[in-house]
Enzyme design. Structure first.
Site, PDB file in Angstrom:
ATOM      1  N   ARG A 164      27.733  37.189 -24.867  1.00  0.00           N
ATOM      2  CA  ARG A 164      27.300  38.581 -24.999  1.00  0.00           C
ATOM      3  C   ARG A 164      28.372  39.543 -24.531  1.00  0.00           C
ATOM      4  NH1 ARG A 164      21.322  37.282 -24.594  1.00  0.00           N
ATOM      5  NH2 ARG A 164      20.188  39.209 -24.805  1.00  0.00           N
ATOM      6  N   ARG A 188      18.726  47.660 -23.366  1.00  0.00           N
ATOM      7  CA  ARG A 188      19.243  46.446 -24.015  1.00  0.00           C
ATOM      8  C   ARG A 188      19.955  46.771 -25.330  1.00  0.00           C
ATOM      9  NH1 ARG A 188      13.787  43.422 -23.794  1.00  0.00           N
ATOM     10  NH2 ARG A 188      14.769  41.747 -24.949  1.00  0.00           N
ATOM     11  N   ARG A 233       6.543  39.807 -22.596  1.00  0.00           N
ATOM     12  CA  ARG A 233       7.652  39.668 -21.651  1.00  0.00           C
ATOM     13  C   ARG A 233       7.801  40.925 -20.809  1.00  0.00           C
ATOM     14  NH1 ARG A 233      12.743  37.520 -25.127  1.00  0.00           N
ATOM     15  NH2 ARG A 233      13.767  39.036 -23.780  1.00  0.00           N
ATOM     16  N   ARG A 288       5.891  42.534 -29.479  1.00  0.00           N
ATOM     17  CA  ARG A 288       6.175  41.090 -29.376  1.00  0.00           C
ATOM     18  C   ARG A 288       5.389  40.423 -28.247  1.00  0.00           C
ATOM     19  NH1 ARG A 288      12.316  39.089 -29.027  1.00  0.00           N
ATOM     20  NH2 ARG A 288      12.402  40.281 -27.099  1.00  0.00           N
ATOM     21  N   LYS A 324      16.526  36.567 -33.601  1.00  0.00           N
ATOM     22  CA  LYS A 324      17.421  35.455 -33.212  1.00  0.00           C
ATOM     23  C   LYS A 324      16.639  34.209 -32.831  1.00  0.00           C
ATOM     24  CE  LYS A 324      19.146  37.654 -29.864  1.00  0.00           C
ATOM     25  NZ  LYS A 324      19.324  37.786 -28.489  1.00  0.00           N
TER      26      LYS A 324
HETATM   27  P1  AMP Z   1      17.188  37.301 -24.609  1.00  0.00           P
HETATM   28  O1  AMP Z   1      15.997  36.413 -24.512  1.00  0.00           O
HETATM   29  O2  AMP Z   1      18.353  36.667 -25.304  1.00  0.00           O
HETATM   30  O3  AMP Z   1      16.834  38.651 -25.151  1.00  0.00           O
HETATM   31  O4  AMP Z   1      17.688  37.556 -23.089  1.00  0.00           O
HETATM   32  C1  AMP Z   1      16.840  38.191 -22.156  1.00  0.00           C
HETATM   33  C2  AMP Z   1      17.646  38.685 -20.975  1.00  0.00           C
HETATM   34  O5  AMP Z   1      18.297  37.587 -20.310  1.00  0.00           O
HETATM   35  C3  AMP Z   1      18.797  39.641 -21.315  1.00  0.00           C
HETATM   36  O6  AMP Z   1      18.351  40.995 -21.470  1.00  0.00           O
HETATM   37  C4  AMP Z   1      19.699  39.463 -20.087  1.00  0.00           C
HETATM   38  O7  AMP Z   1      19.186  40.144 -18.951  1.00  0.00           O
HETATM   39  C5  AMP Z   1      19.576  37.959 -19.829  1.00  0.00           C
HETATM   40  N1  AMP Z   1      20.599  37.180 -20.585  1.00  0.00           N
HETATM   41  C6  AMP Z   1      20.376  36.301 -21.611  1.00  0.00           C
HETATM   42  N2  AMP Z   1      21.533  35.800 -22.070  1.00  0.00           N
HETATM   43  C7  AMP Z   1      22.511  36.373 -21.329  1.00  0.00           C
HETATM   44  C8  AMP Z   1      23.942  36.300 -21.334  1.00  0.00           C
HETATM   45  N3  AMP Z   1      24.593  35.534 -22.230  1.00  0.00           N
HETATM   46  N4  AMP Z   1      24.615  37.042 -20.431  1.00  0.00           N
HETATM   47  C9  AMP Z   1      23.986  37.829 -19.544  1.00  0.00           C
HETATM   48  N5  AMP Z   1      22.657  37.976 -19.482  1.00  0.00           N
HETATM   49  C10 AMP Z   1      21.915  37.244 -20.373  1.00  0.00           C
END
Ligand code: AMP
Length: 219
Positions: free
Chosen positions: A92, A173, A162, A129, A17
């Site tokens: 989400r 996740r 990360r 990653r 993404k």
């Molecule tokens: P990502 O970088 O999109 O994988 O997001 C990393 C983490 O941020 C996720 O595993 C959640 O803990 C939090 N997060 C990101 N976007 C959201 C969202 N829309 N709603 C809730 N938690 C989020």
């Protein structure tokens, strides 16, 4: 005046993404808004809010819909998002999708793109990653020199793994994505807004395919 071009990018963690959104940003000149990046910036600031968010992210869980509403509303209302945006990581949950619909009235979103990648492929990608803390560039251990040296080839920033890219957090996740986020895709499909594309293959070719779908809808 043309309607704003509002693009949602969906996909499991590790589906690419962020990589696709970065390429779409370069080609379409629209802001790339990543809720994960925004939350990581808050966590890195060390504020009380950031510390709470960091604990949730490290566990592979989702930040609450209420907290996300404040974060997203402020960002999408910023002047640079007036002509459109590439939204990566939001919505989400069904509650977030309903909130976004309300926020984007009357034009709504233009297209939702899902990057499809098998679970075993994303597991391998996530564990390898590495990301640049300055510009967000993504590297793979065992493939890219920046992942080994810790120095970003694009900007000279620091490249790290990360905290939530661990085996345990990845499992949580993926389960959250299947349970809460995948049902949302049907919601966009029913409204004729969803395009599913394979996220396995050359990132540049994937971006070409996505741009073609976006342009086709823009007419
Ligand atoms: P990502 O970088 O999109 O994988 O997001 C990393 C983490 O941020 C996720 O595993 C959640 O803990 C939090 N997060 C990101 N976007 C959201 C969202 N829309 N709603 C809730 N938690 C989020």
């Amino acid at each position: 005046m043309a309607a704003p071009l509002r693009i949602l990018v969906f996909g499991k963690q590790g589906s690419g993404k962020g990589t696709l959104a970065t390429r779409l940003h370069a080609r379409l000149l629209l802001p790339h808004i990543s809720t994960g990046d925004m939350l990581r910036a808050a966590a890195a600031s060390g504020s009380e809010f950031g510390q709470r968010v960091a604990a949730i992210m490290d566990a592979g869980e989702l930040v609450s819909d209420e907290v996300m509403e404040g974060v997203v509303e402020e960002r999408l209302n910023a002047p640079d998002a007036a002509d459109g945006f590439i939204l990566d990581g939001y919505p989400r949950t069904p509650g977030q999708a309903a909130f976004l619909d309300e926020l984007l009235l009357p034009d709504g979103i233009s297209i939702a793109i899902e990057l499809q990648v098998a679970d075993d492929v994303v597991r391998g990608r996530i564990v390898n990653r590495r990301v640049c803390t300055s510009c967000g560039a993504i590297y793979a251990a065992g493939r890219d020199e920046s992942a080994e040296t810790g120095v970003c080839a694009a900007c000279g920033g620091t490249v790290i793994q990360r905290d939530d890219d661990t085996e345990e957090a990845v499992g949580a996740r993926l389960a959250t994505y299947a349970q809460l986020t995948e049902p949302l895709l049907e919601y966009y499909e029913d409204r004729g807004l969803l395009e599913r594309i394979s996220g396995e293959g050359d990132p540049e070719a994937i971006a070409d395919g996505a741009v073609a779908l976006i342009e086709a809808r823009r007419g």
